[in-house]
Write a protein that holds these residues in place. Structure first.
Motif, PDB file in Angstrom:
ATOM      1  N   TYR A  17       0.824  -1.213   0.000  1.00  0.00           N
ATOM      2  CA  TYR A  17       0.000   0.000   0.000  1.00  0.00           C
ATOM      3  C   TYR A  17       0.853   1.255   0.000  1.00  0.00           C
ATOM      4  N   HIS A  18       0.239   2.328  -0.511  1.00  0.00           N
ATOM      5  CA  HIS A  18       0.809   3.674  -0.434  1.00  0.00           C
ATOM      6  C   HIS A  18      -0.254   4.562   0.191  1.00  0.00           C
ATOM      7  N   ASN A  19       0.149   5.370   1.158  1.00  0.00           N
ATOM      8  CA  ASN A  19      -0.781   6.205   1.897  1.00  0.00           C
ATOM      9  C   ASN A  19      -0.055   7.476   2.316  1.00  0.00           C
ATOM     10  N   VAL A  33      -1.279  -2.365  13.054  1.00  0.00           N
ATOM     11  CA  VAL A  33      -2.266  -2.460  11.972  1.00  0.00           C
ATOM     12  C   VAL A  33      -1.628  -3.099  10.742  1.00  0.00           C
ATOM     13  N   GLU A  34      -0.418  -2.670  10.416  1.00  0.00           N
ATOM     14  CA  GLU A  34       0.315  -3.280   9.298  1.00  0.00           C
ATOM     15  C   GLU A  34       0.467  -4.771   9.493  1.00  0.00           C
ATOM     16  N   ASP A  35       0.846  -5.151  10.714  1.00  0.00           N
ATOM     17  CA  ASP A  35       1.067  -6.574  10.995  1.00  0.00           C
ATOM     18  C   ASP A  35      -0.225  -7.371  10.850  1.00  0.00           C
ATOM     19  N   ALA A  36      -1.328  -6.814  11.349  1.00  0.00           N
ATOM     20  CA  ALA A  36      -2.612  -7.516  11.265  1.00  0.00           C
ATOM     21  C   ALA A  36      -3.046  -7.713   9.815  1.00  0.00           C
ATOM     22  N   ALA A  54       0.578  -6.158   5.580  1.00  0.00           N
ATOM     23  CA  ALA A  54       0.702  -5.183   4.487  1.00  0.00           C
ATOM     24  C   ALA A  54       2.072  -4.522   4.495  1.00  0.00           C
ATOM     25  N   THR A  55       2.598  -4.291   3.307  1.00  0.00           N
ATOM     26  CA  THR A  55       3.894  -3.642   3.127  1.00  0.00           C
ATOM     27  C   THR A  55       3.692  -2.223   2.622  1.00  0.00           C
ATOM     28  N   TRP A  56       4.276  -1.255   3.326  1.00  0.00           N
ATOM     29  CA  TRP A  56       4.139   0.161   2.966  1.00  0.00           C
ATOM     30  C   TRP A  56       5.211   0.578   1.976  1.00  0.00           C
ATOM     31  N   TRP A  57       4.799   1.354   0.985  1.00  0.00           N
ATOM     32  CA  TRP A  57       5.725   1.945   0.018  1.00  0.00           C
ATOM     33  C   TRP A  57       5.659   3.452   0.155  1.00  0.00           C
TER      34      TRP A  57
END
Length: 328
Positions: free
Chosen positions: A178-180, A188-191, A194-197
């Motif tokens: 995801y990008h945000n 939240v990422e762990d749940a 999800a990998t942040w870019w």
């Protein structure tokens, strides 16, 4: 405005249960037919109503707000998106704006997954063959699609709906990226696994599917522009259930026609219901009439939020879903 029965004008037909409840609580004017109000009708309504209940088909800009009567104090939008309302001008005129966030999260996320499957598995092509009676039996090479399990999904906008899409995608075995504007909290990422870019460019160049789930704001207009669309892999698919203005629709159409993008599933369009005719002709595109939130349950819950916002305001309190310019 305690103890006063507010004058409320609703610009579109709503589910019967919602209209009935509005009539019980307020002095309400309902729409007789399910067509958008003309601009002049909205202006007239704003001159006489205490509360206006518009929808996304109503453009409430500064010019229209300048014609509002002094008694108009609340615009209780029926819907989460408020890019059709000039919230800044409304605030300057002392008019509060409220919306209905969170209600259609699951419905919209469901539709994003439906479009993803429809595009990648050639469901419309199969449906067309059955309806036209041209199917002549099973073939090993007929209607070959691609599986979504194991594919990389890049979510643009990781709010409520983006996160709901992520949860569904994980259940399908997809890798979630995801990008945000802001990175999610680690838990939240762990749940979501999800990998942040930080770089949108780098993310879109590596994804198999892109899902647009961010609102339309000045900073997101044509966020997926011609340059960025060219970064997509030729095998990539793009899904948009958010706002059409986030994608440069002409550039998307060119990319799809040229085979630079494998497919698209669109529930929203840059110019509302004025769809690019070239987009309609493409076999690798699934188009839907902005029906991502179209469940009876969702529409009723939206109405309940509108009623709660109006009732709270009528009782002299701030509407629970008030929209402030700084939130946009």
């Amino acid at each position: 405005m305690p103890n006063q029965r507010l004058s409320v004008v609703v610009t579109r037909r709503l589910p019967d249960v919602v209209e009935t409840r509005l009539k019980e609580l307020f002095d309400v004017e309902l729409r007789d037919d399910d067509t958008p109000m003309r601009r002049e009708e909205i202006a007239e309504a704003m001159r006489r109503a205490d509360v206006l209940v518009p929808t996304l088909t109503d453009e409430i800009d500064a010019t229209l707000l300048a014609q509002a009567g002094s008694q108009l104090k609340l615009i209780a939008n029926y819907g989460a998106g408020v890019d059709h309302i000039d919230v800044h001008s409304a605030r300057q005129r002392g008019i509060l704006v409220a919306n209905t966030p969170g209600v259609v999260t699951d419905d919209t996320a469901d539709m994003a997954m439906a479009l993803m499957l429809a595009v990648t598995r050639q469901i419309p092509q199969g449906l067309a063959a059955m309806q036209s009676d041209t199917w002549r039996g099973w073939s090993p090479l007929a209607y070959l699609g691609t599986r979504i399990g194991g594919k990389r999904l890049g979510i643009l906008g990781m709010g409520r709906i983006g996160q709901a899409v992520a949860r569904r995608a994980r259940a399908f075995g997809m890798q979630v990226h995801y990008h945000n504007r802001r990175r999610l909290r680690p838990e939240v990422e762990d749940a979501l696994e999800a990998t942040w870019w930080e770089s949108l460019d780098q993310m879109v160049a590596r994804m198999d599917v892109i899902s647009i789930n961010c609102p339309h704001t000045p900073s997101t207009f044509h966020l997926m522009n011609a340059r960025r669309l060219k970064l997509l892999k030729p095998s990539a698919v793009i899904i948009n259930t958010s706002r059409g203005e986030v994608i440069d629709e002409n550039a998307l159409t060119r990319g799809l026609r040229a085979g630079e993008i494998a497919g698209a599933g669109l529930d929203v369009f840059e110019r509302g219901h004025d769809i690019n005719p070239r987009l309609r002709e493409l076999p690798n595109v699934v188009l839907l009439p902005h029906m991502g939130s179209a469940t009876l349950e969702g529409r009723i819950e939206m109405g309940e939020k509108v009623i709660l916002n109006i009732k709270t305001f009528a009782d002299g309190h701030r509407p629970p879903d008030q929209v402030l310019p700084g939130m946009l």
